[in-house]
Design a protein around this motif. Sequence first.
Motif, PDB file in Angstrom:
ATOM      1  N   PRO A 178       0.653  -1.348  -0.083  1.00  0.00           N
ATOM      2  CA  PRO A 178       0.077  -0.101   0.036  1.00  0.00           C
ATOM      3  C   PRO A 178       0.449   1.706   0.122  1.00  0.00           C
ATOM      4  O   PRO A 178       1.901   1.225   0.465  1.00  0.00           O
ATOM      5  CB  PRO A 178      -0.537  -0.295   1.296  1.00  0.00           C
ATOM      6  CG  PRO A 178       0.321  -0.822   2.045  1.00  0.00           C
ATOM      7  CD  PRO A 178       0.659  -1.995   0.714  1.00  0.00           C
ATOM      8  N   ALA A 179       0.155   2.235  -0.502  1.00  0.00           N
ATOM      9  CA  ALA A 179       0.879   3.802   0.310  1.00  0.00           C
ATOM     10  C   ALA A 179       0.872   3.955   1.275  1.00  0.00           C
ATOM     11  O   ALA A 179       1.710   4.347   1.587  1.00  0.00           O
ATOM     12  CB  ALA A 179       0.540   5.284  -0.712  1.00  0.00           C
ATOM     13  N   ALA A 180       0.246   3.799   2.252  1.00  0.00           N
ATOM     14  CA  ALA A 180       0.428   4.093   3.197  1.00  0.00           C
ATOM     15  C   ALA A 180      -1.057   3.443   4.629  1.00  0.00           C
ATOM     16  O   ALA A 180      -2.020   2.295   3.931  1.00  0.00           O
ATOM     17  CB  ALA A 180      -0.268   5.272   4.167  1.00  0.00           C
ATOM     18  N   ILE A 181      -0.758   2.609   5.419  1.00  0.00           N
ATOM     19  CA  ILE A 181      -1.113   2.795   6.501  1.00  0.00           C
ATOM     20  C   ILE A 181      -1.478   3.712   7.655  1.00  0.00           C
ATOM     21  O   ILE A 181      -0.684   5.006   8.387  1.00  0.00           O
ATOM     22  CB  ILE A 181      -0.205   1.526   7.790  1.00  0.00           C
ATOM     23  CG1 ILE A 181      -0.037   0.513   6.644  1.00  0.00           C
ATOM     24  CG2 ILE A 181      -1.621   1.195   8.686  1.00  0.00           C
ATOM     25  CD1 ILE A 181       0.619  -1.106   7.284  1.00  0.00           C
ATOM     26  N   VAL A 182      -2.571   3.367   8.002  1.00  0.00           N
ATOM     27  CA  VAL A 182      -3.572   4.201   8.692  1.00  0.00           C
ATOM     28  C   VAL A 182      -4.074   3.960  10.175  1.00  0.00           C
ATOM     29  O   VAL A 182      -4.622   2.925   9.686  1.00  0.00           O
ATOM     30  CB  VAL A 182      -4.509   5.722   8.106  1.00  0.00           C
ATOM     31  CG1 VAL A 182      -4.137   6.125   6.649  1.00  0.00           C
ATOM     32  CG2 VAL A 182      -5.748   4.586   8.045  1.00  0.00           C
ATOM     33  N   LEU A 216      -0.827   8.914  11.596  1.00  0.00           N
ATOM     34  CA  LEU A 216      -1.343   8.564  12.316  1.00  0.00           C
ATOM     35  C   LEU A 216      -2.588   9.874  12.487  1.00  0.00           C
ATOM     36  O   LEU A 216      -1.953  10.929  12.988  1.00  0.00           O
ATOM     37  CB  LEU A 216      -0.383   9.732  13.250  1.00  0.00           C
ATOM     38  CG  LEU A 216       0.618   7.927  14.701  1.00  0.00           C
ATOM     39  CD1 LEU A 216      -0.197   7.419  15.175  1.00  0.00           C
ATOM     40  CD2 LEU A 216       1.126   7.125  13.051  1.00  0.00           C
ATOM     41  N   ASP A 217      -3.547   9.196  12.820  1.00  0.00           N
ATOM     42  CA  ASP A 217      -4.813  10.078  12.802  1.00  0.00           C
ATOM     43  C   ASP A 217      -4.663  10.207  14.270  1.00  0.00           C
ATOM     44  O   ASP A 217      -5.472   9.590  15.494  1.00  0.00           O
ATOM     45  CB  ASP A 217      -6.269   8.962  12.670  1.00  0.00           C
ATOM     46  CG  ASP A 217      -7.438  10.099  12.875  1.00  0.00           C
ATOM     47  OD1 ASP A 217      -7.140  10.969  13.780  1.00  0.00           O
ATOM     48  OD2 ASP A 217      -8.301   9.648  11.861  1.00  0.00           O
ATOM     49  N   GLU A 218      -4.456  11.689  14.893  1.00  0.00           N
ATOM     50  CA  GLU A 218      -4.193  12.495  16.364  1.00  0.00           C
ATOM     51  C   GLU A 218      -5.312  13.193  16.766  1.00  0.00           C
ATOM     52  O   GLU A 218      -5.885  13.984  17.345  1.00  0.00           O
ATOM     53  CB  GLU A 218      -3.501  12.851  16.466  1.00  0.00           C
ATOM     54  CG  GLU A 218      -1.905  11.869  16.583  1.00  0.00           C
ATOM     55  CD  GLU A 218      -1.630  10.882  17.919  1.00  0.00           C
ATOM     56  OE1 GLU A 218      -2.195  11.730  19.286  1.00  0.00           O
ATOM     57  OE2 GLU A 218      -1.509   9.822  17.381  1.00  0.00           O
ATOM     58  N   ILE A 219      -6.598  13.147  15.297  1.00  0.00           N
ATOM     59  CA  ILE A 219      -7.892  14.018  15.974  1.00  0.00           C
ATOM     60  C   ILE A 219      -8.568  13.728  17.142  1.00  0.00           C
ATOM     61  O   ILE A 219      -9.050  15.066  17.336  1.00  0.00           O
ATOM     62  CB  ILE A 219      -8.765  13.740  14.808  1.00  0.00           C
ATOM     63  CG1 ILE A 219      -7.772  14.058  12.987  1.00  0.00           C
ATOM     64  CG2 ILE A 219      -9.999  14.326  14.300  1.00  0.00           C
ATOM     65  CD1 ILE A 219      -8.451  13.410  12.401  1.00  0.00           C
ATOM     66  N   ILE A 242       0.555  13.512  10.446  1.00  0.00           N
ATOM     67  CA  ILE A 242      -0.041  13.368  11.931  1.00  0.00           C
ATOM     68  C   ILE A 242      -0.778  14.032  10.996  1.00  0.00           C
ATOM     69  O   ILE A 242      -1.179  15.443  10.820  1.00  0.00           O
ATOM     70  CB  ILE A 242       0.693  14.032  12.446  1.00  0.00           C
ATOM     71  CG1 ILE A 242       1.917  13.780  12.851  1.00  0.00           C
ATOM     72  CG2 ILE A 242      -0.316  13.844  13.940  1.00  0.00           C
ATOM     73  CD1 ILE A 242       3.017  13.994  13.824  1.00  0.00           C
ATOM     74  N   ALA A 243      -2.810  13.980  11.515  1.00  0.00           N
ATOM     75  CA  ALA A 243      -3.931  15.218  11.351  1.00  0.00           C
ATOM     76  C   ALA A 243      -4.297  14.977  12.979  1.00  0.00           C
ATOM     77  O   ALA A 243      -4.363  13.994  13.506  1.00  0.00           O
ATOM     78  CB  ALA A 243      -5.124  13.732  10.897  1.00  0.00           C
ATOM     79  N   MET A 244      -4.339  16.613  12.964  1.00  0.00           N
ATOM     80  CA  MET A 244      -5.305  16.426  13.766  1.00  0.00           C
ATOM     81  C   MET A 244      -6.821  17.661  13.424  1.00  0.00           C
ATOM     82  O   MET A 244      -6.553  18.529  12.251  1.00  0.00           O
ATOM     83  CB  MET A 244      -3.923  17.694  13.884  1.00  0.00           C
ATOM     84  CG  MET A 244      -2.499  17.652  15.016  1.00  0.00           C
ATOM     85  SD  MET A 244      -1.662  18.389  14.744  1.00  0.00           S
ATOM     86  CE  MET A 244      -0.654  18.781  13.140  1.00  0.00           C
TER      87      MET A 244
END
Length: 408
Positions: A178-182, A216-219, A242-244
């Motif tokens: 994959p492109a990414a792991i979330v 990293l979903d840090e929302i 990092i998602a906020m």
Amino acid sequence: MFVQDTEDQIFIDCLAGAGTFALGHNHPDVVNAVTEYISTGGPWQTLDITSPAKNNFVSEVYKILPDEFSQSAKLQFCGPAGTDAMEAAIKLAKIATGRSGIWSFSGAYHGMTNGTLALMGNINTKSPVPGLMADVQFMPFPYEYRCPFGLTGAESIKANLNYLEHQLSDQHSGTPLPAAIVVEAIQGEGGVIPAPKEWLQGLREITERHGVLLILDEIQCGIGRSGDMFAFEIADINPDVIAMSKAVGGGLPMALIAYHEKLDQWKPGAHTGTFRGNQLAMISGAKTLKILRETNLIESVKEKGQFLLESLHNLKSDCDFIGDIRGRGLMIGIEIVDTQSAGKSKAPNPELATKIQQQCLQQGLILETGGRSGATIRFLPPLNISQEELKTVTNIFISSVAEVMRNL
Ligand SMILES: Cc1ncc(COP(=O)(O)O)c(C=O)c1O
């Protein structure tokens, strides 16, 4: 901490706008900052244009990022919802790697748009919508209470990471790179499930070795909620993105991603959106971040969380319908189960969880439910809840549970 309804009942709010109010409702310093700004006649939203409010907010965001990460970090402002930050992260990862696949985890929640819904664990919510974003695979989240490998502790973590490694390296796994792991370092909507530190470290090591980006979903779990500024910091790892959102705007709508500059391969305008220049949210967000940074509030979150966990654990011996109590900092969940069901981890009991939630509401305590079948009762109070208020919360919860038990 408190809200009042139209019939004048006062509630202690342990949902806090789904985690947006790190400092509670109408914190005086945040109110002052916003009203002062409005009184200057400054613009309310500025699209992409730089402004003093934006400069200040950006500099506050850089200050809260982990040191090493911040040195090579770029920021992208997103449409003001967590889901749009995740959409941006997905697009960035696909453009930077040239690959289309995104992997997510069982129990994951990243938002409700076409891309993020595809990454959601909850099948009931996503299945009415045909044709969600393609090329998504799911790996098991390290949810020890319901470990898909039937293991516990270190064995459960090891099996989980072995499986992930296998899926990435086996040429016959059926899952292209994959492109990414979330991932959420603490799953929120999935039922307040903290990922163990060793698992996060293993995940980072494996993704790095395979050239897969780690988002990293840090929302929900970020901005002090876990007792660290970001929940992944417990593992001392550096993600790629990092998602906020939520608390980063101090209670007003705001979303952004921070990412390593090497990924900055998209063109200007690749992720536009009208309301990305929300000045009021930059003012309230900057003030909130400054308070979190300059006080010992985040440090106190660990202690308060420990107190809440211990108080709730005292209940467990008398209540066999409490299957699991878990969480970190002020993000805590109690999974309510059906005592009649077979097996070590009993079936979720959403009816009983709802009864307890409603009883708490009657007694003036707002709590949310989530997780498998909605059977996990969730505590997500403002981070500045006082020790006294925390005691009130636990007392109401304990007496609500007792009341529900009397009527079983
Ligand atoms: C971990 C996580 N990611 C993304 C989102 C989506 O945020 P929003 O509802 O602002 O789109 C949420 C919302 O609860 C969340 O908890």
